[in-house]
Design a protein around this motif. Structure first.
Motif, PDB file in Angstrom:
ATOM      1  N   ASN A   1      -6.328  -5.419  -4.650  1.00 48.40           N
ATOM      2  CA  ASN A   1      -5.522  -5.822  -3.495  1.00 48.40           C
ATOM      3  C   ASN A   1      -4.245  -6.526  -3.950  1.00 48.40           C
ATOM      4  OD1 ASN A   1      -5.048  -8.572  -1.813  1.00 48.40           O
ATOM      5  ND2 ASN A   1      -5.335  -6.874  -0.403  1.00 48.40           N
TER       6      ASN A   1
ATOM      7  N   HIS B   1       0.307  -2.561   1.648  1.00 46.34           N
ATOM      8  CA  HIS B   1      -0.307  -3.282   2.764  1.00 46.34           C
ATOM      9  C   HIS B   1       0.575  -4.404   3.309  1.00 46.34           C
ATOM     10  CE1 HIS B   1      -1.453  -6.163  -0.432  1.00 46.34           C
ATOM     11  NE2 HIS B   1      -1.721  -7.027   0.506  1.00 46.34           N
ATOM     12  N   PHE B   2       1.645  -4.717   2.627  1.00 53.30           N
ATOM     13  CA  PHE B   2       2.461  -5.877   3.041  1.00 53.30           C
ATOM     14  C   PHE B   2       2.868  -5.851   4.516  1.00 53.30           C
ATOM     15  CE2 PHE B   2       4.198  -6.671  -1.553  1.00 53.30           C
ATOM     16  CZ  PHE B   2       2.967  -7.164  -1.914  1.00 53.30           C
TER      17      PHE B   2
ATOM     18  N   HIS C   1       0.593  -8.786   5.763  1.00 48.58           N
ATOM     19  CA  HIS C   1       1.451  -9.971   5.621  1.00 48.58           C
ATOM     20  C   HIS C   1       2.706  -9.780   6.468  1.00 48.58           C
ATOM     21  CE1 HIS C   1      -1.305 -10.882   2.425  1.00 48.58           C
ATOM     22  NE2 HIS C   1      -0.947  -9.816   1.741  1.00 48.58           N
TER      23      HIS C   1
ATOM     24  N   ASP D   1      -5.234 -11.782   3.023  1.00 45.23           N
ATOM     25  CA  ASP D   1      -5.893 -10.761   2.205  1.00 45.23           C
ATOM     26  C   ASP D   1      -7.411 -10.846   2.335  1.00 45.23           C
ATOM     27  OD1 ASP D   1      -3.743  -9.375   1.026  1.00 45.23           O
ATOM     28  OD2 ASP D   1      -3.357 -11.084  -0.283  1.00 45.23           O
TER      29      ASP D   1
HETATM   30 FE   LIG Z   1      -1.943  -9.075   0.076  1.00 44.04          FE
END
Ligand SMILES: [Fe+2]
Ligand code: FES
Lengths: 213, 280
Positions: B103, B109-110, B114, B231
């Motif tokens: 991860n 995935h940002f 996030h 996360d």
């Molecule tokens: Fe992350």
């Protein structure tokens, strides 16, 4: 595994996503903007994220981790990291057959779902979970009075004019999900009394298990 | 078998601020440990009183349970003068230690996890970058990564395109070099030291060495903690819990080149603690 209820249609309005279980299978059940319902293995093919944390975009379900979109057929239609890419058709979720009938969502994990024909005049009341097997719930429920009355035994419990039917789905971990249907057209007071009866049934059955243990 | 290989790596089991406050308990590879002593002479023992090697590096206390430990990695940039070294505390996560590292190596995935910090839609594209296993160092490297970030660091005034490079030296530690907003010619160093409590639970110790003179220490820690908590909500919901090394089990794309190289590297060194292999 037969066709089993996983929840109520009214609890899954358009664009909603829920998590469900049947016979140990973890499921994501979601409804597209157009009303279409899907039930899949609760796992994104990309990196295994639980899809029940995802969100509905139009008629696709987007995974929370990297935002991949899957349409109602379970096919990946969009990978945000590569906006210009047409995702290969091989990227697809593991789908199960799902139908809606009598206000209940039914799923079958090993074939075409077919909801049973239920007696008429019933409508969904509520869903609850009991830490006991389906048989134990069925037996125990017949022993709990409603408003001082005992039911005549049977698939449908009759308390005078009020009827209740319990649809039992084993969750695969020793617990059972109970989808309760009750006579249509009850008053608010009757419905809340029945809801308390559900609670009493749960306590009664779980106490029986504790005694037996 | 898998634990055998893991025994000979070094793991962070406490941070210096923690040890300064007194002895601590730690769990490593299923074994209960006690970390005590002074920062200049840390002592790591198990319940039977057996003492394990201990050293202090990067503001953490490191130990190994094996008889033939591999070298603890060097982060030369982390020791440059002028940088602030920030141990960011610990986040406990119910996941495989290897999923936690993977991860950390992931940028796609940002925008979703996030949101408005490390990424934001519609800036979701991951441009081509390079990922490789460097044979000489026996490390995984990913370079030439750039990504648009609304708030790349505490010190960033607004959105910038950040440059990233990743380095994995041991299965459970990874280093990230990223554009330093106040000094564009330098790179900030952010690392995670993952302490595997078991194959399915870990303590994650983020650590940073930054050029940032204006933020409070507590603000920097909080910024990093917030990101790791985001996360965690992902990591605790991936299935299976252990990282599948069989390429058929999960479908990657070009954006996952670092993850692909990492999995391949784990497999070839037999680092299976926290992993699922074909025959497992
Ligand atoms: Fe992350
Ligand atoms: S895990 Fe679902 S999009 Fe990556």
């Amino acid at each position: 595994m037969s066709t089993l209820p996983v929840g109520l249609s009214r609890d899954l309005s358009a664009k909603r996503v829920m998590r469900a279980t049947v016979g140990g299978q973890d499921l994501v059940v979601w409804r597209a903007t157009n009303g279409e319902i899907s039930a899949w293995d609760n796992r994104c093919p990309h990196r295994g994220m639980a899809l029940s944390h995802g969100f509905v975009r139009g008629n696709t379900l987007a995974c929370l981790y990297h935002g991949w979109h899957y349409n109602g057929a379970g096919t990946c239609t969009y990978i945000p990291a590569h906006p210009d890419l047409d995702p290969p058709a091989t990227i697809r979720t593991n789908r199960f057959s799902v139908v809606e009938q009598d206000g209940v969502i039914w799923v079958r994990t090993d074939g075409e779902a077919q909801a049973p024909d239920l007696p008429g005049g019933l409508e969904p009341l509520r869903v609850f979970i009991v830490a006991a097997s389906a048989d134990q719930v069925q037996c125990g429920a017949a022993q709990v009075p409603y408003e001082g009355q005992m039911a005549d035994a049977g698939a449908v419990l009759h308390f005078g004019a009020v009827s209740v039917m319990l649809l039992l789905s084993p969750l695969g971990d020793g617990r059972t999900q109970v989808t309760t249907l009750a006579s249509a057209g009850l008053t608010v007071a009757q419905r809340s009394a029945l809801s308390r009866w559900c609670e009493a049934t749960r306590r009664h059955v779980e106490a029986q298990q504790e005694e037996a243990a | 078998m898998s634990r055998e290989h893991a025994l000979n790596d070094w793991y962070a089991v406490a941070d210096v601020p923690g040890l300064t406050r007194g002895p601590r308990k730690a769990r490593l590879l299923g074994c209960d440990l006690r970390v005590s002593g002074q920062v200049d002479d840390p002592v790591v023992t198990d319940e039977a009183g057996h003492r394990y090697p201990a050293q202090v590096r990067y503001d953490h206390i490191w130990t190994t349970l094996g008889d033939d430990p591999r070298a603890l990695f060097e982060i030369p940039e982390g020791e440059q003068p002028g940088r602030r070294r920030v141990p960011c505390g610990v986040v406990r996560v119910k996941c495989s230690p290897l999923r936690a590292v993977e991860n950390f190596l992931d940028i796609a995935h940002f925008p979703f996890v996030h949101t408005d910090i490390l990424g934001a839609e519609p800036h979701t594209e991951v441009m081509a970058y390079k990922a490789e296993i460097r044979e000489e160092e026996d490390e995984v490297w990913a370079t030439n990564i750039s990504f648009y970030q609304p708030q790349a660091a505490k010190s960033a005034g607004g959105g910038i395109t950040t440059k990233y490079a990743y380095r994995v030296h041991a299965p459970t530690t990874a280093v990230l070099y990223k554009t330093c907003p106040p000094r564009p010619e330098e790179m900030d160093v952010i690392a995670i030291f993952v302490q595997p409590r078991s194959e399915t639970e870990c303590d994650v110790w983020p650590w940073m060495a930054l050029y940032d003179d204006s933020s409070e220490f507590a603000e920097l820690v909080q910024f990093q903690q917030e990101i790791f908590l985001q996360d965690r909500s992902i990591l605790e919901n991936q299935r299976p819990t252990r990282l599948p090394l069989d390429p058929k089990m999960e479908i990657p794309t070009r954006a996952d080149l670092t993850s692909i190289a990492y999995r391949r590297w784990l497999k070839r060194r037999g680092a299976y603690y926290g992993a699922m292999t074909e025959d497992a």
